[in-house]
Design an enzyme around this catalytic site. Structure first.
Site, PDB file in Angstrom:
ATOM      1  CG  ASP A  17      43.077  34.467  39.105  1.00  0.00           C
ATOM      2  OD1 ASP A  17      42.597  34.537  37.954  1.00  0.00           O
ATOM      3  OD2 ASP A  17      43.185  35.440  39.846  1.00  0.00           O
ATOM      4  CG  ASP A  40      42.593  43.031  48.645  1.00  0.00           C
ATOM      5  OD1 ASP A  40      42.960  43.055  47.442  1.00  0.00           O
ATOM      6  OD2 ASP A  40      42.186  41.996  49.206  1.00  0.00           O
ATOM      7  CG  HIS A  73      43.548  40.838  44.950  1.00  0.00           C
ATOM      8  ND1 HIS A  73      42.338  40.795  45.611  1.00  0.00           N
ATOM      9  CD2 HIS A  73      43.224  40.875  43.632  1.00  0.00           C
ATOM     10  CE1 HIS A  73      41.357  40.813  44.741  1.00  0.00           C
ATOM     11  NE2 HIS A  73      41.859  40.865  43.528  1.00  0.00           N
ATOM     12  CD  GLU A 116      42.503  38.284  48.451  1.00  0.00           C
ATOM     13  OE1 GLU A 116      42.884  39.459  48.258  1.00  0.00           O
ATOM     14  OE2 GLU A 116      41.351  37.900  48.221  1.00  0.00           O
TER      15      GLU A 116
HETATM   16  C1  F6R Z   1      41.503  38.198  37.804  1.00  0.00           C
HETATM   17  C2  F6R Z   1      42.369  38.529  38.903  1.00  0.00           C
HETATM   18  C3  F6R Z   1      42.108  39.619  39.878  1.00  0.00           C
HETATM   19  C4  F6R Z   1      41.456  40.856  39.269  1.00  0.00           C
HETATM   20  C5  F6R Z   1      41.180  41.889  40.345  1.00  0.00           C
HETATM   21  C6  F6R Z   1      40.533  43.130  39.789  1.00  0.00           C
HETATM   22  O1  F6R Z   1      41.997  37.109  37.074  1.00  0.00           O
HETATM   23  O2  F6R Z   1      43.347  37.875  39.025  1.00  0.00           O
HETATM   24  O3  F6R Z   1      43.322  40.000  40.475  1.00  0.00           O
HETATM   25  O4  F6R Z   1      42.292  41.376  38.283  1.00  0.00           O
HETATM   26  O5  F6R Z   1      40.359  41.338  41.320  1.00  0.00           O
HETATM   27  O6  F6R Z   1      39.271  42.808  39.294  1.00  0.00           O
HETATM   28  P1  F6R Z   1      38.465  43.863  38.424  1.00  0.00           P
HETATM   29  O7  F6R Z   1      39.225  44.068  37.181  1.00  0.00           O
HETATM   30  O8  F6R Z   1      37.137  43.169  38.145  1.00  0.00           O
HETATM   31  O9  F6R Z   1      38.321  45.091  39.243  1.00  0.00           O
END
Ligand code: F6R
Length: 262
Positions: A68, A137, A139, A144
């Site tokens: 992303d 959440d 995702h 989301e």
């Molecule tokens: C990052 C991404 C997100 C993260 C998620 C967890 O490219 O796609 O889905 O993996 O927000 O983030 P962390 O690892 O910082 O808790």
């Protein structure tokens, strides 16, 4: 059902990931790695970089696709996912930057960028191994809650919760966190041949319980992993603390025959 592996530390999780990737590169030197940003994969990337150096693994043909990117954030911004992937993956591993792709979040072209990205992944032969983090959440990527479980790469609006969670990367100022992004869809992610999801800390415990043991629902996008034929969920004790079947997962991993692989 995904395999759930409960580990003592992020380093232990990182070692498992690094071993999987090293084996993959040995079998397929031009393999396609699916890459994630955020804090969860950092130890895994470090362990992989150590292994690449220690074993002089040739990574010159390895290709990559990030999950992303923020919409409208200059790719040169230190918190853009282009910069993050360069800093945490491309440089430490010594990958060829021309072979590592990040969705294009430029606003002028973003409407068509999702379809172009999915086409590029398909033309590369698909992702062999996709590393994933998970949001509090539920995702994955930036899909989301409420995201279609069949979605392709597209524009999404970030939730307030995700922007609060990510403010730590933007001087703790939520106003600096972009409101929109372009993300691989859940359908895109599900096409990867092997998914490895990493989660650490108590803050992820609810999301992990819903992912592994809840119903499959767009309300918990990561629950789509239950539909995947080869998904591995590697978590620490804190992230595992709300799992009903944790003892079974521990037992199964401790008694896992080598021939079963990861
Ligand atoms: C990052 C991404 C997100 C993260 C998620 C967890 O490219 O796609 O889905 O993996 O927000 O983030 P962390 O690892 O910082 O808790």
């Amino acid at each position: 059902m995904a395999e759930v592996i409960i580990v003592k530390s992020q380093d232990e999780a990182g070692e498992i990931y690094a071993r999987c990737v090293a084996d993959l590169i040995a079998a397929k030197p031009n393999c396609v790695l699916g890459l994630a940003t955020g804090s969860s994969p950092l130890a895994a990337y470090e362990k992989l970089a150590e292994r690449v150096k220690a074993n002089s693994i040739d990574v010159s043909a390895v290709r990559g696709f990030a999950l992303d990117e923020y919409a409208g954030l200059d790719p040169a911004h230190p918190q853009s996912y282009r910069s993050t992937i360069t800093r945490t993956v491309v440089e430490p591993l010594g990958l060829n930057p021309d072979l590592v792709h990040v969705p294009n979040g430029a606003l002028e072209t973003i409407k068509d960028a999702g379809a172009a990205y999915d086409k590029a992944i398909a033309e590369a032969g698909g992702v062999d191994l996709q590393i994933l983090g998970i949001g509090t959440d539920g995702h994955i990527g930036f899909n989301e809650p409420g995201s279609s479980l069949a979605s392709g790469t597209r524009i999404k609006t970030l939730t307030e919760q995700t922007r609060v969670d990510n403010a730590r990367f933007f001087d703790d100022d939520i106003n600096q966190v972009p409101t929109h992004c372009i993300t691989q869809g859940i359908g895109t992610i599900r096409r990867a041949r092997h998914l490895v999801l990493l989660a650490f800390g108590e803050g992820k415990a609810d999301a992990i319980a819903a992912t592994c043991e809840g119903g499959i629902s767009s309300l918990c996008p990561a629950s789509a992993l239950q539909l995947h034929p080869h998904a591995t969920i590697i978590i620490d004790e804190a992230a595992a603390s709300k799992l009903q079947n944790a003892d079974y997962y521990r037992w199964a991993y401790e008694h896992k025959p080598a021939w079963q692989g990861i």
